[in-house]
Design an enzyme around this catalytic site. Structure first.
Site, mmCIF file in Angstrom:
data_model
loop_
_atom_site.group_PDB
_atom_site.id
_atom_site.type_symbol
_atom_site.label_atom_id
_atom_site.label_comp_id
_atom_site.label_asym_id
_atom_site.label_seq_id
_atom_site.Cartn_x
_atom_site.Cartn_y
_atom_site.Cartn_z
ATOM 1 N N GLY A 69 0.811 -1.203 0.000
ATOM 2 C CA GLY A 69 0.000 0.000 0.000
ATOM 3 C C GLY A 69 0.846 1.255 0.000
ATOM 4 N N THR A 70 1.968 1.214 0.708
ATOM 5 C CA THR A 70 2.864 2.373 0.736
ATOM 6 C C THR A 70 3.413 2.670 -0.655
ATOM 7 O OG1 THR A 70 3.488 2.045 3.049
ATOM 8 C CG2 THR A 70 5.043 3.240 1.670
ATOM 9 N N GLN A 177 -7.854 1.608 5.109
ATOM 10 C CA GLN A 177 -8.609 1.146 6.274
ATOM 11 C C GLN A 177 -10.064 0.830 5.963
ATOM 12 O OE1 GLN A 177 -7.740 0.182 9.166
ATOM 13 N NE2 GLN A 177 -5.620 0.848 9.211
ATOM 14 N N SER A 194 -4.367 -1.486 0.620
ATOM 15 C CA SER A 194 -3.370 -2.475 1.004
ATOM 16 C C SER A 194 -4.059 -3.744 1.473
ATOM 17 C CB SER A 194 -2.479 -1.914 2.120
ATOM 18 O OG SER A 194 -1.429 -2.799 2.432
ATOM 19 N N ALA A 195 -3.696 -4.890 0.891
ATOM 20 C CA ALA A 195 -4.419 -6.138 1.121
ATOM 21 C C ALA A 195 -4.369 -6.614 2.565
ATOM 22 C CB ALA A 195 -3.876 -7.229 0.200
ATOM 23 N N HIS A 196 -3.250 -6.394 3.265
ATOM 24 C CA HIS A 196 -3.163 -6.937 4.623
ATOM 25 C C HIS A 196 -4.078 -6.212 5.603
ATOM 26 C CE1 HIS A 196 -0.263 -3.600 5.112
ATOM 27 N NE2 HIS A 196 -0.509 -3.712 6.403
ATOM 28 N N CYS A 320 5.179 7.531 24.186
ATOM 29 C CA CYS A 320 5.916 6.601 25.028
ATOM 30 C C CYS A 320 6.189 5.273 24.330
ATOM 31 C CB CYS A 320 5.127 6.322 26.302
ATOM 32 S SG CYS A 320 4.674 7.789 27.224
#
Length: 461
Positions: A69-70, A177, A194-196, A320
Site C-alpha cells: 500500500g505504501t 482502512q 493495502s491487502a493486509h 511513550c
C-alpha cells in the site's frame, strides 16, 4: 489470545489462505508469456484484477497491483504530480494522512514543491469547506484518506471530491482502512489500498487511476502493470488478495454491524470504569471496528506491555511507545491527550467474551500503572499561600510532567499558577488536555530559560 490490532494487519482470511495455496500451484509462471503455463497465469491475474476493480468501483484497466500500500501511495502521488507539473507544484493533504502520504509530501517539498496541510477538528475530521479553500489554480494534487488509521474517523470524501472537481484538481484517496468495509463513494481520481488491512496477504497494494487523469509514472520504465508498478507480479498473493477482498465485502454489512455494537460497548464502558480517560475520534462517522482512547497519568508502553501479559494485542499512538518519543501526528493534529493512548481494532470474528474480558482487566491495569508512576488521586482542594509554583520536569518523559502538574496544582490557591518545565514534545498536547479534563485554565506556553518549554496553568477549582 485476543488480537485487537486489525488496523495494523488483519488476520489472514480463510479464503485468502485457500486461494494462495491454489495459486502457488497454478500461478507460478510468467503471465506475460504465451505458452500454456503463462496463459494460465495470465487468466488468474486478469480475474484478480477484474474482481478487485469491481470492489474498488473502477475499470480493470484503471487498476494495477503494487508491492504494498505504501508503494501504491508513493507511485500515485509522484505520478500524479509529475503528470500535472505544468499546472503547478502544490500538494494539498489533510494533517492526519497516513505517514506514507506525509513522507511523499516531504520528498515533494525537498524537490522544491509546496505542501499544504489542512487542519482537522478535535474528532479528527476535515472540514470540506476548509479543504476547498486550500485548493488554488496551482494545485497539482489533493490527498484525503477515506478513514483515519489511528482513530477511525471517516472523512467527507464525497464533499471534498466535489470541491476538487470544481477546482479541476485530482483527488487521491487512501482507502486502506475502509476498502474492506465498502467502496469509496464520490468522484475520486486516484485510489490506493493495502491487502493486509482486509485479511489478504502482506505485500499487495492497489493503485487505481481513473481514465483522463494526467499521470506520468516515475522511475525507470517497465512493461508490467501499465508501467506503474515495475517488476514481476506476486501472482499467488495477488490472487489471494482479490479473493479475500470479495469475501470480506460479502460479510461486511453483517460483521460491521456486530463489531460496531462491541466498539460502542468499549466507548461507553471505558470512561465509566477508568477515571480520567478521553475517548478520541468521531463517535458517529467512524469505522465499525476501531476505537481509540487515552488514559491520563499513564505510560503508554507500560500499559501495552501489561495488556500483552493479559493476552491482549493492541497498539498505541502515544509518544511513550514510539522510537521518536514524539506523539502521533494524528493525535497532535487533533489536539487531544496523547499519553496512555490505546487503539483497539477488532478483527472479524471477535467475540463478546473477549471484549468483556478486556473491559474487566483494563481498569486494574491502568490503576497499577498509575500507582507505580506515583500518579495523584483526587487533587487537594486546600489552598496554599504560594501564588505560583514551578515544576521542573526537564529530561522526564510522558506522563511524568502531567503527573507532577497534578500533584502541584493543589499547592497553589485558586487563581494561582503552576508552570511546568518540559522538553518532552508530548507535553504540548497533554498539559492542555489535562486542563480541559480537570477544569483548570491553560494559560499558554513560553520559552524556558533553562531549555525546553514552560507551560503555564492557572488553578480554577
Amino acid at each position: 489470545m485476543p488480537y485487537f490490532d486489525a488496523a495494523s494487519a488483519a488476520p489472514l482470511h480463510p479464503v485468502a489462505r485457500q486461494a494462495l495455496l491454489a495459486a502457488l500451484d497454478e500461478g507460478w509462471a510468467d503471465p506475460a508469456r504465451l505458452y500454456r503455463e503463462g496463459r494460465r497465469a495470465r487468466l488468474l491475474l486478469d480475474a484478480a484484477r477484474e474482481a478487485s476493480a469491481e470492489a474498488v468501483g473502477c475499470r480493470p484497466d484503471e487498476l494495477v497491483f503494487t508491492p504494498s500500500g505504501t508503494r501504491a501511495v508513493h507511485a500515485g502521488i509522484s505520478g500524479a504530480l509529475a503528470g500535472r507539473r505544468r499546472v503547478g507544484n502544490r500538494l494539498v493533504v489533510s494533517a492526519v494522512e497516513h505517514s506514507s502520504v506525509l513522507h511523499a509530501g516531504e520528498a515533494h517539498s525537498a524537490a522544491g514543491g509546496t505542501v499544504v496541510e489542512v487542519p482537522v477538528d478535535r474528532s479528527g475530521g476535515v472540514d470540506a469547506e476548509a479543504f476547498a479553500e486550500a485548493l488554488d489554480p496551482g494545485t497539482a494534487l489533493a490527498c484525503l484518506q477515506s478513514a483515519n488509521h489511528e482513530v477511525g474517523t471517516e472523512q467527507p470524501v464525497a464533499e471534498v471530491a466535489e470541491a476538487c472537481r470544481a477546482a479541476e484538481v485530482p483527488l487521491l484517496v487512501d482507502a486502506a482502512q475502509s476498502l474492506g468495509w465498502g467502496p469509496v463513494t464520490g468522484g475520486w481520481s486516484l485510489l490506493t489500498a493495502s491487502a493486509h488491512k482486509w485479511g489478504g496477504p502482506a505485500g499487495v497494494g492497489l493503485l487505481a487511476v481513473r481514465k483522463g487523469v494526467r499521470f506520468a509514472p516515475q522511475g525507470p520504465a517497465d512493461e508490467r502493470e501499465s508501467g506503474r508498478a515495475p517488476g514481476f507480479e506476486n501472482l499467488p498473493a495477488i490472487v489471494a488478495a482479490a479473493a479475500s477482498l470479495r469475501a470480506v465485502r460479502a460479510e461486511a454489512e453483517a460483521e460491521g454491524a456486530r463489531l460496531r455494537v462491541l466498539v460502542d460497548r468499549i466507548r461507553a464502558r471505558v470512561p465509566e470504569a477508568v477515571p480520567d480517560v478521553e475517548v478520541v475520534g468521531d463517535p458517529v462517522r467512524r469505522l465499525p471496528h476501531l476505537v481509540t482512547f487515552s488514559c491520563l497519568y499513564v505510560d503508554g508502553e507500560t500499559l501495552l506491555h501489561e495488556l500483552d501479559r493479559e493476552g491482549f494485542s493492541v497498539s498505541s499512538g502515544s509518544s511513550c511507545t514510539s522510537s521518536t518519543l514524539t506523539p502521533s501526528h494524528v493525535l497532535r493534529a487533533m489536539g487531544v491527550l496523547s499519553e496512555g493512548n490505546v487503539r483497539v481494532s477488532l478483527p472479524a470474528g471477535t467475540s463478546e467474551g473477549d471484549v468483556d474480558r478486556f473491559l474487566a482487566v483494563l481498569p486494574g491495569l491502568v490503576a497499577g500503572v498509575r500507582e507505580r508512576l506515583g500518579a495523584p488521586g483526587a487533587a487537594s482542594s486546600a489552598p496554599a499561600p504560594a501564588g505560583s509554583l514551578v515544576v521542573d520536569s526537564l529530561g522526564r518523559r510522558c506522563p511524568i510532567p502531567v503527573i507532577e502538574l497534578a500533584k502541584a496544582i493543589g499547592d497553589v490557591p485558586v487563581g494561582g499558577t503552576v508552570t511546568v518545565l518540559s522538553d518532552d514534545e508530548a507535553a504540548r498536547l497533554d498539559v492542555p488536555a489535562w486542563c480541559e479534563m480537570r477544569g483548570q485554565e491553560y494559560v499558554g506556553e513560553e520559552p524556558s530559560p533553562r531549555g525546553g518549554v514552560a507551560y503555564v496553568v492557572r488553578r480554577l477549582v
